[in-house]
Scaffold this active site. Structure first.
Site, mmCIF file in Angstrom:
data_model
loop_
_atom_site.group_PDB
_atom_site.id
_atom_site.type_symbol
_atom_site.label_atom_id
_atom_site.label_comp_id
_atom_site.label_asym_id
_atom_site.label_seq_id
_atom_site.Cartn_x
_atom_site.Cartn_y
_atom_site.Cartn_z
ATOM 1 N N PRO A 185 0.787 -1.232 0.000
ATOM 2 C CA PRO A 185 0.000 0.000 0.000
ATOM 3 C C PRO A 185 0.817 1.279 0.000
ATOM 4 O O PRO A 185 1.806 1.402 0.727
ATOM 5 C CB PRO A 185 -0.800 -0.100 1.304
ATOM 6 C CG PRO A 185 -0.903 -1.548 1.575
ATOM 7 C CD PRO A 185 0.354 -2.174 1.025
ATOM 8 N N ASN A 186 0.352 2.211 -0.824
ATOM 9 C CA ASN A 186 0.854 3.591 -0.914
ATOM 10 C C ASN A 186 2.207 3.726 -1.589
ATOM 11 O O ASN A 186 2.656 4.847 -1.832
ATOM 12 C CB ASN A 186 0.883 4.262 0.476
ATOM 13 C CG ASN A 186 -0.511 4.400 1.065
ATOM 14 O OD1 ASN A 186 -1.407 4.892 0.396
ATOM 15 N ND2 ASN A 186 -0.705 3.930 2.279
ATOM 16 N N ARG A 209 5.466 12.537 -2.586
ATOM 17 C CA ARG A 209 5.363 13.111 -1.232
ATOM 18 C C ARG A 209 6.433 12.490 -0.339
ATOM 19 O O ARG A 209 6.957 11.420 -0.635
ATOM 20 C CB ARG A 209 3.977 12.792 -0.637
ATOM 21 C CG ARG A 209 2.847 13.646 -1.192
ATOM 22 C CD ARG A 209 1.561 13.376 -0.420
ATOM 23 N NE ARG A 209 1.769 13.468 1.010
ATOM 24 C CZ ARG A 209 1.330 12.592 1.923
ATOM 25 N NH1 ARG A 209 0.651 11.540 1.542
ATOM 26 N NH2 ARG A 209 1.555 12.759 3.197
ATOM 27 N N TYR A 227 11.213 8.752 2.098
ATOM 28 C CA TYR A 227 11.235 7.631 1.154
ATOM 29 C C TYR A 227 12.074 7.884 -0.095
ATOM 30 O O TYR A 227 12.168 7.011 -0.958
ATOM 31 C CB TYR A 227 9.800 7.275 0.739
ATOM 32 C CG TYR A 227 8.942 6.862 1.922
ATOM 33 C CD1 TYR A 227 9.286 5.756 2.687
ATOM 34 C CD2 TYR A 227 7.803 7.584 2.279
ATOM 35 C CE1 TYR A 227 8.526 5.379 3.776
ATOM 36 C CE2 TYR A 227 7.029 7.216 3.373
ATOM 37 C CZ TYR A 227 7.401 6.110 4.115
ATOM 38 O OH TYR A 227 6.650 5.728 5.201
ATOM 39 N N ASN A 249 8.318 -5.580 -0.347
ATOM 40 C CA ASN A 249 8.116 -4.399 0.500
ATOM 41 C C ASN A 249 6.616 -4.312 0.710
ATOM 42 O O ASN A 249 5.876 -3.803 -0.147
ATOM 43 C CB ASN A 249 8.652 -3.123 -0.152
ATOM 44 C CG ASN A 249 8.498 -1.923 0.778
ATOM 45 O OD1 ASN A 249 7.848 -2.007 1.820
ATOM 46 N ND2 ASN A 249 9.089 -0.796 0.406
ATOM 47 N N ALA A 294 2.933 -0.682 4.931
ATOM 48 C CA ALA A 294 2.403 -0.725 6.296
ATOM 49 C C ALA A 294 1.883 -2.109 6.686
ATOM 50 O O ALA A 294 1.813 -2.439 7.882
ATOM 51 C CB ALA A 294 1.296 0.319 6.446
ATOM 52 N N GLU A 299 13.063 -9.234 2.445
ATOM 53 C CA GLU A 299 12.179 -8.130 2.837
ATOM 54 C C GLU A 299 12.946 -6.817 2.629
ATOM 55 O O GLU A 299 14.116 -6.725 3.012
ATOM 56 C CB GLU A 299 11.806 -8.295 4.313
ATOM 57 C CG GLU A 299 10.981 -7.154 4.874
ATOM 58 C CD GLU A 299 10.712 -7.325 6.377
ATOM 59 O OE1 GLU A 299 11.154 -8.332 6.976
ATOM 60 O OE2 GLU A 299 10.083 -6.428 6.946
ATOM 61 N N HIS A 303 12.756 -2.410 2.855
ATOM 62 C CA HIS A 303 12.104 -1.135 3.198
ATOM 63 C C HIS A 303 13.002 -0.002 2.766
ATOM 64 O O HIS A 303 14.226 -0.056 2.976
ATOM 65 C CB HIS A 303 11.828 -1.039 4.702
ATOM 66 C CG HIS A 303 10.920 -2.123 5.168
ATOM 67 N ND1 HIS A 303 9.573 -2.107 4.900
ATOM 68 C CD2 HIS A 303 11.174 -3.272 5.820
ATOM 69 C CE1 HIS A 303 9.039 -3.211 5.383
ATOM 70 N NE2 HIS A 303 9.981 -3.936 5.939
ATOM 71 N N ARG A 332 12.153 4.677 13.479
ATOM 72 C CA ARG A 332 10.897 5.430 13.378
ATOM 73 C C ARG A 332 9.961 5.082 14.546
ATOM 74 O O ARG A 332 10.410 4.633 15.587
ATOM 75 C CB ARG A 332 10.274 5.165 12.001
ATOM 76 C CG ARG A 332 11.203 5.584 10.854
ATOM 77 C CD ARG A 332 10.592 5.350 9.499
ATOM 78 N NE ARG A 332 9.426 6.220 9.288
ATOM 79 C CZ ARG A 332 8.552 6.048 8.285
ATOM 80 N NH1 ARG A 332 8.733 5.059 7.414
ATOM 81 N NH2 ARG A 332 7.534 6.849 8.147
HETATM 82 O O1 CA2 Z 1 10.152 2.211 4.334
HETATM 83 C C1 CA2 Z 1 9.378 1.477 3.710
HETATM 84 O O2 CA2 Z 1 9.641 1.017 2.600
HETATM 85 C C2 CA2 Z 1 7.995 1.178 4.292
HETATM 86 O O3 CA2 Z 1 7.649 -0.150 3.951
HETATM 87 C C3 CA2 Z 1 7.037 2.180 3.653
HETATM 88 C C4 CA2 Z 1 5.623 2.103 4.213
HETATM 89 C C5 CA2 Z 1 5.667 2.192 5.740
HETATM 90 O O4 CA2 Z 1 4.354 2.039 6.264
HETATM 91 C C6 CA2 Z 1 6.585 1.146 6.351
HETATM 92 O O5 CA2 Z 1 6.602 1.329 7.744
HETATM 93 C C7 CA2 Z 1 7.976 1.292 5.811
HETATM 94 C C8 CA2 Z 1 4.783 3.262 3.700
HETATM 95 C C9 CA2 Z 1 4.786 3.425 2.223
HETATM 96 C C10 CA2 Z 1 4.151 4.765 1.936
HETATM 97 O O6 CA2 Z 1 4.809 5.327 0.839
HETATM 98 C C11 CA2 Z 1 4.589 6.651 0.594
HETATM 99 C C12 CA2 Z 1 5.375 7.211 -0.379
HETATM 100 C C13 CA2 Z 1 5.206 8.546 -0.680
HETATM 101 C C14 CA2 Z 1 4.257 9.294 -0.037
HETATM 102 C C15 CA2 Z 1 3.471 8.728 0.933
HETATM 103 C C16 CA2 Z 1 3.633 7.391 1.243
#
Ligand code: CA2
Length: 151
Positions: free
Chosen positions: A16-17, A24, A29, A80, A83, A104, A106, A113
């Site tokens: 997701p996302n 953003r 990221y 990856n 969340a 895995e 990230h 965090r």
């Molecule tokens: O650091 C990572 O790759 C995560 O898997 C990213 C997830 C987060 O919930 C994990 O804790 C760590 C979130 C991905 C959201 O990606 C976005 C990218 C740009 C703008 C907003 C969200």
């Protein structure tokens, strides 16, 4: 002469996302988009003689289906789960049912965090975890998977 069968691809699955990458929160990221990461991963895999199935979904069930698909149509998994990493027993069970190596990944370092990001359901089923290296982590994961597949 018998025909040489094509090697199966590695699956690179994103949760997701992650489709929002580059739009953003670049300070968390990075600024590389997911399609750009897909290209980098494919190029690195090619150097190892591997091909890639690169996918993203915002839906847990899609990821479960694709991990199951990887059982017969893939040779390894880079995941990856976004969340869902921190919540999904379904993804953990799907990973456990996969006999191929799993890395895995990230982009950020979840351990630096919020506490709710410190637990991963995926890590228990993964051969290795790469985090905090941004987009580079994906190509490092390809190298790691290629090494495991050679073993
Ligand atoms: O650091 C990572 O790759 C995560 O898997 C990213 C997830 C987060 O919930 C994990 O804790 C760590 C979130 C991905 C959201 O990606 C976005 C990218 C740009 C703008 C907003 C969200």
């Amino acid at each position: 002469m018998p025909k040489k069968s094509k090697p199966l691809p590695i699956y690179v699955l994103n949760g997701p996302n992650l489709n929002l990458l580059g739009s953003r929160e670049p300070e968390v990221y990075g600024s590389t988009t997911l399609p750009e990461i897909g290209k980098q991963v494919a190029a690195r895999a090619r150097q190892h003689g591997l091909t890639v199935e690169f996918r993203q979904s915002n839906h847990e069930g899609d990821l479960v289906d694709w991990i199951q698909e990887c059982r017969t149509k893939g040779c390894g998994l880079i995941l990856n789960a976004g969340a869902l990493t921190h919540t999904s027993v379904a993804l953990y069970d799907a990973c456990r049912a996969l006999s191929h190596p799993i890395i895995e990944v990230h982009l950020s370092n979840p351990y630096a965090r919020e506490p709710f990001r410190h637990r991963s359901f995926i890590s228990k089923a993964a051969n290795g975890v790469i985090c905090g290296l941004g987009a580079t982590g994906y190509t490092v994961a390809v190298d790691a998977l290629a090494a495991l597949l050679k073993e």
